[in-house]
Design a protein around this motif. Structure first.
Motif, PDB file in Angstrom:
ATOM      1  N   UNK A  15      95.909  85.225  -3.010  1.00  0.00           N
ATOM      2  CA  UNK A  15      95.712  86.295  -2.015  1.00  0.00           C
ATOM      3  C   UNK A  15      96.843  86.641  -1.358  1.00  0.00           C
ATOM      4  N   UNK A  16      97.145  87.870  -1.239  1.00  0.00           N
ATOM      5  CA  UNK A  16      98.557  88.144  -0.495  1.00  0.00           C
ATOM      6  C   UNK A  16      98.212  89.174   0.479  1.00  0.00           C
ATOM      7  N   UNK A  17      98.591  89.078   1.728  1.00  0.00           N
ATOM      8  CA  UNK A  17      98.398  90.101   2.746  1.00  0.00           C
ATOM      9  C   UNK A  17      99.948  90.593   3.229  1.00  0.00           C
ATOM     10  N   UNK A  18      99.905  91.836   3.390  1.00  0.00           N
ATOM     11  CA  UNK A  18     101.227  92.262   4.013  1.00  0.00           C
ATOM     12  C   UNK A  18     100.743  92.539   5.201  1.00  0.00           C
ATOM     13  N   UNK A  19     101.690  92.496   6.241  1.00  0.00           N
ATOM     14  CA  UNK A  19     101.494  92.541   7.571  1.00  0.00           C
ATOM     15  C   UNK A  19     102.752  93.166   8.266  1.00  0.00           C
ATOM     16  N   UNK A  20     102.751  94.247   9.059  1.00  0.00           N
ATOM     17  CA  UNK A  20     103.992  94.426   9.946  1.00  0.00           C
ATOM     18  C   UNK A  20     103.279  94.711  11.323  1.00  0.00           C
ATOM     19  N   UNK A  21     104.374  94.072  12.287  1.00  0.00           N
ATOM     20  CA  UNK A  21     103.909  94.119  13.767  1.00  0.00           C
ATOM     21  C   UNK A  21     105.227  94.020  14.479  1.00  0.00           C
ATOM     22  N   UNK A  34      98.257  83.159   0.002  1.00  0.00           N
ATOM     23  CA  UNK A  34      97.376  81.988   0.244  1.00  0.00           C
ATOM     24  C   UNK A  34      96.873  81.400  -1.270  1.00  0.00           C
ATOM     25  N   UNK A  35      97.274  80.276  -1.532  1.00  0.00           N
ATOM     26  CA  UNK A  35      96.588  79.783  -2.914  1.00  0.00           C
ATOM     27  C   UNK A  35      96.162  78.365  -2.574  1.00  0.00           C
ATOM     28  N   UNK A  36      95.716  77.694  -3.683  1.00  0.00           N
ATOM     29  CA  UNK A  36      95.353  76.405  -3.563  1.00  0.00           C
ATOM     30  C   UNK A  36      96.276  75.469  -3.874  1.00  0.00           C
ATOM     31  N   UNK A  37      97.398  76.073  -3.860  1.00  0.00           N
ATOM     32  CA  UNK A  37      98.719  75.123  -4.119  1.00  0.00           C
ATOM     33  C   UNK A  37      99.752  74.562  -2.906  1.00  0.00           C
ATOM     34  N   UNK A  38      99.165  74.994  -1.882  1.00  0.00           N
ATOM     35  CA  UNK A  38      99.831  74.426  -0.733  1.00  0.00           C
ATOM     36  C   UNK A  38      99.014  73.611   0.395  1.00  0.00           C
ATOM     37  N   UNK A  39      98.022  73.241  -0.134  1.00  0.00           N
ATOM     38  CA  UNK A  39      97.132  72.319   0.532  1.00  0.00           C
ATOM     39  C   UNK A  39      96.493  72.816   1.636  1.00  0.00           C
ATOM     40  N   UNK A  44     104.508  81.927   3.990  1.00  0.00           N
ATOM     41  CA  UNK A  44     104.837  83.111   4.868  1.00  0.00           C
ATOM     42  C   UNK A  44     106.219  83.494   4.513  1.00  0.00           C
ATOM     43  N   UNK A  45     106.416  84.632   4.157  1.00  0.00           N
ATOM     44  CA  UNK A  45     107.854  85.210   3.620  1.00  0.00           C
ATOM     45  C   UNK A  45     107.917  86.381   5.029  1.00  0.00           C
TER      46      UNK A  45
END
Length: 89
Positions: A15-21, A34-39, A44-45
């Motif tokens: 699940x990818x959320x793009x946000x600008x603030x 968000x994936x199940x890969x990172x526990x 966060x890029x």
């Protein structure tokens, strides 16, 4: 060249959320992955600086971590930290 040795080669759902603030001094354009890969943590890029970190709430409490990972001044890191505290589980 010899045969390539892979440690892993996985494809996962994300699940990818793009946000600008806008913080006090700068704009942030982020991708939160968000994936199940990172526990339970999220990748966060920062799309403007090309920096990233795998973050959870515990990382936000680590002194100097956000400043170091994203090469930010203290005020900018506080803006990013405040945003992430609201959006990381």
């Amino acid at each position: 060249m010899g045969e390539r040795f892979y440690l892993y080669d996985d494809t996962v759902e994300a699940a990818v959320r793009f946000v600008s603030f806008v913080g006090e001094r700068q704009r942030f354009d982020l991708a939160l992955i968000e994936t199940d890969r990172f526990y339970g943590k999220r990748l966060v890029l920062d799309l403007q600086s090309n920096r990233f970190a795998i973050l959870g709430r515990d990382d936000l409490e680590e002194p100097g971590y956000i400043e170091h990972a994203y090469q930010l001044h203290e005020q900018d890191a506080n803006d990013l930290r405040a945003f992430l505290e609201e959006h990381l589980s």
